[in-house]
Design an enzyme around this catalytic site. Structure first.
Site, PDB file in Angstrom:
ATOM      1  N   HIS A 123       0.813  -1.216   0.000  1.00 42.30           N
ATOM      2  CA  HIS A 123       0.000   0.000   0.000  1.00 42.30           C
ATOM      3  C   HIS A 123       0.844   1.263   0.000  1.00 42.30           C
ATOM      4  CE1 HIS A 123       0.304  -0.515   4.494  1.00 42.30           C
ATOM      5  NE2 HIS A 123       0.298   0.804   4.477  1.00 42.30           N
TER       6      HIS A 123
ATOM      7  N   SER B 103       4.116   1.978   8.388  1.00 42.07           N
ATOM      8  CA  SER B 103       3.848   1.042   7.299  1.00 42.07           C
ATOM      9  C   SER B 103       5.126   0.819   6.494  1.00 42.07           C
ATOM     10  CB  SER B 103       2.758   1.586   6.386  1.00 42.07           C
ATOM     11  OG  SER B 103       1.517   1.603   7.030  1.00 42.07           O
TER      12      SER B 103
ATOM     13  N   ASP C   3       1.459  -7.839   1.876  1.00 42.43           N
ATOM     14  CA  ASP C   3       1.492  -6.382   1.782  1.00 42.43           C
ATOM     15  C   ASP C   3       2.935  -5.907   1.619  1.00 42.43           C
ATOM     16  OD1 ASP C   3       0.977  -3.696   1.864  1.00 42.43           O
ATOM     17  OD2 ASP C   3      -0.259  -3.755   3.662  1.00 42.43           O
TER      18      ASP C   3
END
Length: 716
Positions: free
Chosen positions: A86, A651, A222
């Protein structure tokens, strides 16, 4: 919010009373003094200097801020970078077309020449930091207003940044901590030639979609991979075919041993924002006014984008990045509402503030601290409705293309119209380039629906505070139905197509711009959201001073127990352990601290946007075709849990073992602890990570890109 099924017996076995999460996002320069001994007891085998050193290569040299909003890490001697799927989403979407849809199908460069350069992508290396609190605070006094204080601080910051940037070689940022009670400067070096190396198909990289977002158990690949390029001497350089892969000062070895309950885990990264010092009134304002408006506005935008995204792959690519960003925070803010309400966070903060207020009004403290709580509460009481209003309007800005265009292209065209011919000639290429970027990510029929829906939501729900004057007038004239107006305004505006903007550049008329319906609408809303009454301005000034004194007083009185500053996108370290949540029947794993590919396949729904997956994955799992990346129990571990203290911006952060070896990639938190940005929950707080072995399996076994894995240093 889904409820986890608890097993009391198993929960007690897995979560002994002696085990608790380690709260804190710590500065690297203070590790030896504050944290190193504790970390050693938990399993760290590195010295503090091996983690952070100014004069020698250290772990911090392998960690970069990725494109300003995420974290990434170097994992090869040739500048290979690993981050979340992402985090790379915007870049991959930009490089994709309907015919070559890398988001949907994935991409792996077969060689260096096949690595793809997005138009705008950079990484930022952390060089060093230092304390400048005494220097800046010496320029301030208690008689200053907050604006005067801000001006004095900014003047000193400008000097510090100039003194340390070495003629522009480095980017220097001076940041405030503990609500303006301390200041530190950070020196960075930016590299702008960053190229896509590989990304898994979206069915793996975003498996579970919005349904699984912020949830556990997870089964998501991810991750995405990039490479940093530099000139022949290793210095930052603009994109060139002559650039070469960067040879980093340090890169992370990759450990294939897997993890088990209680293993030491540390994370380095750039957490974006926490508000652990936020007063009770601020929490109440968010829960009851700001976040509900944010959630409703975001959902309105998402619904209208999705309507068009479902029509074709081409339209899906147009809105994919914006939709993903809006959806992420939509679920986050709803989770915050639920968690903060459930745990009564504002009540516990209010109790602390009552204790502080009693201390503050002792004779020896009253002159300095006596009005702090009253001033803070006054500010929130008179800004609650404005907070609701502003969040509805901000979601209009975030989800529509033309909400803020008055301060971007509109402002440029205004300057252009007033400039002489020579200046116009210089300005025109930049204006067109900026416009082309904007028009890549919009579709006019969708924008008409988005604008109409958001204006209606704003005028019908933000009524506790005065509406933007032009919008209010239009609402009354059209009974809050903006369908016809939005369509006509966009059709008439010169700001809604490249051809119209080009025509204006050829024949710039100020009167045309001044009467443009989208330009005037945008400016009306921007001016209104930035305006404030004298009463609010005074309360804001008193609040700024009050909040700073609250934090200072909480630290001085020892009533406040937090030892670290709030996150603010500066490099931090958090440490903890691999740690299970109580047993959950949705997870097939033996211990609820990891998930398996078996569990992932059980979620498979053919043709479903969130839970479809490549048939090849199902077949490989059936045949136990995991290669060298299988766990010792014979299964393929996908994601795992640690109890590290992280937030947005982490992240893509590396999860490291006690030797500084890469064991996973942080990508999410659990929704049960969504209040974590405000208050840390040592029982529920978890970080959700991709197991590095699953990352390598996707690259080598599933995708056939073994040459990329071969770049890495693998440790068994």
């Amino acid at each position: 919010m889904k409820k986890i099924i608890l097993s009391l017996i198993t929960g007690i076995m897995l979560l002994p009373m002696s085990m608790k999460a380690d709260e804190g996002m710590w500065f690297l320069m203070f590790l030896e003094r504050l944290n190193h001994r504790d970390m050693q007891k938990m399993g760290l085998q590195l010295t503090a200097q091996e983690i952070y050193s100014i004069n020698n290569h250290s772990l911090k040299d392998a960690i970069v801020q990725f494109n300003g909003g995420c974290t990434a890490e170097l994992i090869s001697k040739d500048g290979l970078v690993l981050t979340n799927h992402h985090c790379g989403y915007d870049a991959v979407a930009e490089l994709s077309t309907a015919d070559k849809n890398y988001l949907k199908d994935g991409y792996w460069a077969e060689n260096r020449k096949a690595e793809k350069k997005p138009s705008s992508l950079y990484v930022r290396f952390f060089v060093r930091m230092d304390d400048v609190s005494k220097r800046i605070l010496s320029k301030l006094n208690d008689k200053m207003t907050e604006l005067e204080r801000e001006k004095a601080v900014n003047q000193e910051i400008a000097l510090i940044e100039k003194e340390n940037n070495e003629g522009g070689k480095y980017t220097v940022s001076v940041r405030s901590f503990f609500q303006g009670n301390e200041y530190y400067y950070f020196v960075y070096q930016d590299y702008k030639d960053v190229r896509l190396v590989g990304v898994p198909p979206e069915s793996l990289g975003k498996f579970g979609g919005d349904t699984d977002n912020w949830e556990w158990p997870r089964h998501t690949a991810d991750f995405s991979m990039f490479r940093i390029y530099a000139d022949k001497d290793g210095n930052p350089a603009e994109y060139s075919e002559n650039n070469v892969p960067l040879i980093p000062k340090h890169y992370l070895p990759v450990n294939l041993g897997g993890v088990k309950e209680g293993d030491f885990a540390m994370i380095l990264g750039y957490p974006g924002r926490t508000n652990r010092w936020m007063p009770a009134g601020g929490i109440e304002q968010n829960v009851k006014f700001s976040y509900p408006a944010w959630v409703e506005g975001a959902k309105t935008g998402m619904d209208n984008m999705k309507k068009y995204m479902d029509q074709s792959d081409a339209l899906r690519l147009v809105y994919a990045s914006k939709y993903a960003s809006v959806a992420n925070y939509w679920k986050n803010r709803q989770g915050m509402i639920d968690a903060l309400t459930k745990f009564g966070t504002s009540k516990s903060k209010a109790a602390q503030e009552a204790k502080f207020n009693k201390w503050a009004n002792k004779p020896e403290n009253k002159a300095k601290y006596g009005n702090v709580i009253n001033n803070i509460n006054t500010f929130y009481s008179i800004t609650n409705e404005k907070a609701r209003h502003d969040n509805y309007l901000q979601q209009l800005f975030r989800t529509t293309a033309f909400g803020t265009i008055g301060r971007t292209i509109g402002k440029q065209l205004d300057t252009y119209a007033k400039a002489d011919n020579a200046k116009r000639k210089d300005m025109a290429p930049d204006i067109l380039a900026g416009a082309e970027e904007i028009f890549k990510e919009l579709y006019i029929p969708a924008e008409k629906d988005l604008l109409a829906a958001q204006l209606k939501l704003y005028t019908t729900k933000a009524t506790g505070y005065a509406l933007a004057p032009m919008v209010d007038k239009l609402a009354k004239e059209n009974n809050n139905d903006f369908t016809k107006y939005a369509s006509a305004a966009i059709d008439m505006s010169i700001l809604t197509s490249i051809d119209k903007i080009k025509a204006f550049l050829d024949y710039p008329m100020q009167s045309v711009l001044d009467n443009d319906p989208i330009y005037t609408l945008s400016n009306d809303m921007i001016t209104h959201i930035n305006s404030k009454s004298d009463a609010i301005a005074k309360a804001q000034n008193d609040y700024g001073a009050g909040f700073r004194l609250l934090v200072e007083g909480l630290r001085e009185s020892k009533i406040g127990t937090i030892k670290y500053p709030d996150a603010n996108s500066t490099l931090r370290l958090t440490y903890g352990k691999v740690r299970a949540l109580p047993a959950d029947k949705r997870n097939d794993a033996k211990i609820n601290n990891y998930t398996t590919m078996d569990g992932m396949v059980k979620k498979y729904k053919k043709g479903d946007e969130e839970f479809d997956m490549p048939i090849r994955v199902i077949e490989m799992n059936k045949n136990r075709d995991y290669g060298r990346f299988a766990d010792k129990d014979g299964s393929m571990h996908v994601n795992f849990l640690t109890d590290n203290d992280i937030t947005g911006g982490n992240s893509g952060s590396p999860v490291l073992n006690g030797k500084g070896e890469l064991i996973g990639l942080a990508f999410d938190g659990n929704i049960e602890a969504m209040a974590g940005d405000v208050i840390f929950d040592d029982k529920l707080q978890r970080t959700i990570n991709v197991d590095i072995r699953y990352v390598l399996w996707v690259i080598e076994n599933f995708s056939g890109a073994k040459h990329i894995v071969d770049e890495m240093t693998l440790v068994k």
